[in-house]
Write an enzyme that holds these catalytic residues in place. Structure first.
Site, PDB file in Angstrom:
ATOM      1  N   ASP A  39     106.703  77.418   2.552  1.00 13.93           N
ATOM      2  CA  ASP A  39     105.934  76.174   2.412  1.00 13.93           C
ATOM      3  C   ASP A  39     106.932  75.023   2.336  1.00 13.93           C
ATOM      4  O   ASP A  39     108.130  75.206   2.624  1.00 13.93           O
ATOM      5  CB  ASP A  39     104.953  76.246   1.229  1.00 13.93           C
ATOM      6  CG  ASP A  39     105.640  76.318  -0.128  1.00 13.93           C
ATOM      7  OD1 ASP A  39     106.886  76.185  -0.180  1.00 13.93           O
ATOM      8  OD2 ASP A  39     104.938  76.527  -1.135  1.00 13.93           O
ATOM      9  N   PHE A  40     106.466  73.834   1.997  1.00 10.57           N
ATOM     10  CA  PHE A  40     107.358  72.675   2.012  1.00 10.57           C
ATOM     11  C   PHE A  40     107.950  72.365   0.651  1.00 10.57           C
ATOM     12  O   PHE A  40     109.138  72.134   0.519  1.00 10.57           O
ATOM     13  CB  PHE A  40     106.600  71.440   2.542  1.00 10.57           C
ATOM     14  CG  PHE A  40     106.165  71.613   3.957  1.00 10.57           C
ATOM     15  CD1 PHE A  40     107.021  71.309   5.002  1.00 10.57           C
ATOM     16  CD2 PHE A  40     104.917  72.130   4.256  1.00 10.57           C
ATOM     17  CE1 PHE A  40     106.642  71.508   6.317  1.00 10.57           C
ATOM     18  CE2 PHE A  40     104.520  72.326   5.570  1.00 10.57           C
ATOM     19  CZ  PHE A  40     105.385  72.011   6.605  1.00 10.57           C
ATOM     20  N   HIS A 131      97.185  68.274  11.220  1.00  9.14           N
ATOM     21  CA  HIS A 131      98.558  67.851  11.478  1.00  9.14           C
ATOM     22  C   HIS A 131      99.068  68.374  12.818  1.00  9.14           C
ATOM     23  O   HIS A 131     100.265  68.485  13.029  1.00  9.14           O
ATOM     24  CB  HIS A 131      99.478  68.274  10.320  1.00  9.14           C
ATOM     25  CG  HIS A 131      99.186  67.548   9.041  1.00  9.14           C
ATOM     26  ND1 HIS A 131      99.679  67.929   7.814  1.00  9.14           N
ATOM     27  CD2 HIS A 131      98.423  66.443   8.793  1.00  9.14           C
ATOM     28  CE1 HIS A 131      99.237  67.095   6.871  1.00  9.14           C
ATOM     29  NE2 HIS A 131      98.472  66.196   7.442  1.00  9.14           N
ATOM     30  N   CYS A 163     111.356  64.173  28.861  1.00 13.86           N
ATOM     31  CA  CYS A 163     110.247  64.012  29.806  1.00 13.86           C
ATOM     32  C   CYS A 163     110.760  64.102  31.244  1.00 13.86           C
ATOM     33  O   CYS A 163     111.776  63.496  31.591  1.00 13.86           O
ATOM     34  CB  CYS A 163     109.592  62.663  29.556  1.00 13.86           C
ATOM     35  SG  CYS A 163     108.222  62.320  30.646  1.00 13.86           S
ATOM     36  N   CYS A 166     109.934  60.148  32.652  1.00 22.83           N
ATOM     37  CA  CYS A 166     110.640  58.944  32.174  1.00 22.83           C
ATOM     38  C   CYS A 166     111.907  59.278  31.380  1.00 22.83           C
ATOM     39  O   CYS A 166     112.608  58.361  30.931  1.00 22.83           O
ATOM     40  CB  CYS A 166     109.694  58.071  31.351  1.00 22.83           C
ATOM     41  SG  CYS A 166     109.290  58.774  29.748  1.00 22.83           S
TER      42      CYS A 166
HETATM   43  P1  OAD Z   1     103.277  72.211   0.078  1.00 23.29           P
HETATM   44  O1  OAD Z   1     104.541  72.973   0.229  1.00 23.29           O
HETATM   45  O2  OAD Z   1     103.377  70.796  -0.326  1.00 23.29           O
HETATM   46  O3  OAD Z   1     102.319  72.945  -0.971  1.00 23.29           O
HETATM   47  C1  OAD Z   1     102.062  74.327  -0.883  1.00 23.29           C
HETATM   48  C2  OAD Z   1     101.284  74.751  -2.116  1.00 23.29           C
HETATM   49  O4  OAD Z   1     100.918  76.121  -1.965  1.00 23.29           O
HETATM   50  C3  OAD Z   1     102.065  74.643  -3.416  1.00 23.29           C
HETATM   51  O5  OAD Z   1     101.236  74.085  -4.435  1.00 23.29           O
HETATM   52  C4  OAD Z   1     102.434  76.106  -3.737  1.00 23.29           C
HETATM   53  O6  OAD Z   1     102.516  76.360  -5.136  1.00 23.29           O
HETATM   54  C5  OAD Z   1     101.260  76.840  -3.134  1.00 23.29           C
HETATM   55  N1  OAD Z   1     101.530  78.218  -2.712  1.00 23.29           N
HETATM   56  C6  OAD Z   1     102.626  78.745  -2.132  1.00 23.29           C
HETATM   57  N2  OAD Z   1     102.461  80.042  -1.853  1.00 23.29           N
HETATM   58  C7  OAD Z   1     101.210  80.376  -2.276  1.00 23.29           C
HETATM   59  C8  OAD Z   1     100.439  81.577  -2.285  1.00 23.29           C
HETATM   60  N3  OAD Z   1     100.899  82.726  -1.796  1.00 23.29           N
HETATM   61  N4  OAD Z   1      99.186  81.515  -2.807  1.00 23.29           N
HETATM   62  C9  OAD Z   1      98.688  80.368  -3.316  1.00 23.29           C
HETATM   63  N5  OAD Z   1      99.371  79.215  -3.338  1.00 23.29           N
HETATM   64  C10 OAD Z   1     100.606  79.198  -2.821  1.00 23.29           C
HETATM   65  O7  OAD Z   1     102.472  72.372   1.465  1.00 23.29           O
HETATM   66  P2  OAD Z   1     101.261  71.497   2.020  1.00 23.29           P
HETATM   67  O8  OAD Z   1     100.379  71.050   0.902  1.00 23.29           O
HETATM   68  O9  OAD Z   1     100.653  72.247   3.128  1.00 23.29           O
HETATM   69  O10 OAD Z   1     103.181  67.832   6.928  1.00 23.29           O
HETATM   70  O11 OAD Z   1     102.044  70.234   2.605  1.00 23.29           O
HETATM   71  C11 OAD Z   1     101.336  69.192   3.210  1.00 23.29           C
HETATM   72  C12 OAD Z   1     102.106  68.594   4.364  1.00 23.29           C
HETATM   73  O12 OAD Z   1     103.401  68.188   3.942  1.00 23.29           O
HETATM   74  C13 OAD Z   1     102.381  69.554   5.497  1.00 23.29           C
HETATM   75  O13 OAD Z   1     101.324  69.671   6.398  1.00 23.29           O
HETATM   76  C14 OAD Z   1     103.591  68.962   6.152  1.00 23.29           C
HETATM   77  C15 OAD Z   1     104.361  68.535   4.935  1.00 23.29           C
HETATM   78  O14 OAD Z   1     105.211  67.452   5.124  1.00 23.29           O
HETATM   79  C16 OAD Z   1     103.768  67.619   8.123  1.00 23.29           C
HETATM   80  O15 OAD Z   1     104.662  68.277   8.539  1.00 23.29           O
HETATM   81  C17 OAD Z   1     103.196  66.475   8.873  1.00 23.29           C
END
Ligand code: OAD
Length: 270
Positions: A39-40, A131, A163, A166
């Site tokens: 995750d992020f 996204h 591209c 361009c």
């Molecule tokens: P985050 O990394 O911000 O949040 C992930 C959440 O999932 C956290 O609260 C973790 O604790 C939880 N988590 C991780 N593993 C888990 C599991 N097995 N079960 C339950 N929960 C779990 O990710 P997003 O909220 O998706 O945007 O981030 C939002 C956006 O920020 C993304 O779409 C991306 C990023 O910048 C872009 O790239 C445009």
């Protein structure tokens, strides 16, 4: 603990009742961590904690359109790791397909760019990739489409694609910070207020406008958070339910209560 142990049976009972016909989902990266995609924002394992090698001014820069124009190399370095094809859907993804098969899925809003919802067999017309995804690419200047097979090769070879018309930079149609969300997202926001149940899974709810979908559920609509930690304003409304833990574990418990466990495992094993 006993309060928690009652929450899942109560949720299952509501899902089986006549009151619950339309379920809306909001997904984030936590849904795919069990598939091996980081995750992020998780402190040690999240992508943003592991980008030192890319020498970014700050971690989010890798997904900022302004930064990408100046230096696309960090994004394309990451793209190789995140490129779809090598990951398989999780139990949670299969559970979403099951909701669709039981005619309960109103809409699945996802922030994820991994296309695992589609791969799990959730119908296309029930998925909003808010996204964007790696599924298509365009020139960032003339907006002409760029061939997907060419993109795949460029990403694999760690070349920066340009591209054919361009010669400006090309990028997958992932929504970067500083870019608008797809019209499909904007046009479907109303689906949230039609929901009888809002399931929010695996997201930190930190990125707007996506996170603000959670506020669009009507006051009486239960909002259920399934996440490792408490996020957003979930828990503030009387009708909110917060289920902390790994989403696959919670979904399995829920499927058992619904009498869907065998069906779930069969789908996931396919
Ligand atoms: P985050 O990394 O911000 O949040 C992930 C959440 O999932 C956290 O609260 C973790 O604790 C939880 N988590 C991780 N593993 C888990 C599991 N097995 N079960 C339950 N929960 C779990 O990710 P997003 O909220 O998706 O945007 O981030 C939002 C956006 O920020 C993304 O779409 C991306 C990023 O910048 C872009 O790239 C445009």
């Amino acid at each position: 603990e006993s309060a928690k142990s009652k929450k899942i049976p109560q949720l299952a009972e509501y899902i089986k009742s006549d009151k619950c016909k339309r379920i809306v989902l909001m997904l984030g990266a936590g849904v795919s961590t069990a598939a091996g995609i980081p995750d992020f924002r998780s402190p040690k394992t999240g992508l943003y904690a592991n980008l030192q090698r890319l020498n970014l001014p700050h971690p989010e820069a890798v997904f900022e359109i302004g930064f990408f124009r100046r230096n696309p190399v960090p994004f394309y370095t990451l793209a190789r790791e995140l490129y779809p094809g090598k990951f398989r859907p999780t139990l949670t993804h299969s559970f979403i397909r099951l909701l669709a098969q039981h005619d309960l899925l109103h809409m699945c809003f996802t922030q994820n760019i991994d296309t695992l919802e589609r791969q799990a067999g959730v119908p296309d017309d029930k998925i909003i990739e808010a996204h964007g995804s790696f599924a298509s690419s365009r020139c960032i200047e003339c907006l002409r489409p760029y061939d997907n097979d060419d993109m795949k090769i460029m990403v694999e070879c760690q070349d920066i694609p340009h591209c054919h018309h361009c010669e400006n930079l090309v990028k997958p149609e992932i929504v970067f910070f500083g870019e608008a969300l797809p019209p499909k997202f904007v046009n479907s926001i109303g689906k949230v207020s039609e929901a009888d149940l809002l399931l929010i899974i695996g997201t930190s709810l930190t990125v707007h406008p996506f996170a603000s979908l959670a506020w669009r559920a009507s006051d009486s609509t239960p909002r259920v958070l399934i996440n490792m930690d408490s996020v957003g304003d979930l828990g503030h409304r009387r009708s909110d339910v917060v289920l902390l833990g790994k989403c696959d574990d919670i979904v399995v418990e829920l499927a058992k209560e619904l009498g869907w466990y065998d069906e779930l495992v069969a789908l996931w094993d396919e």
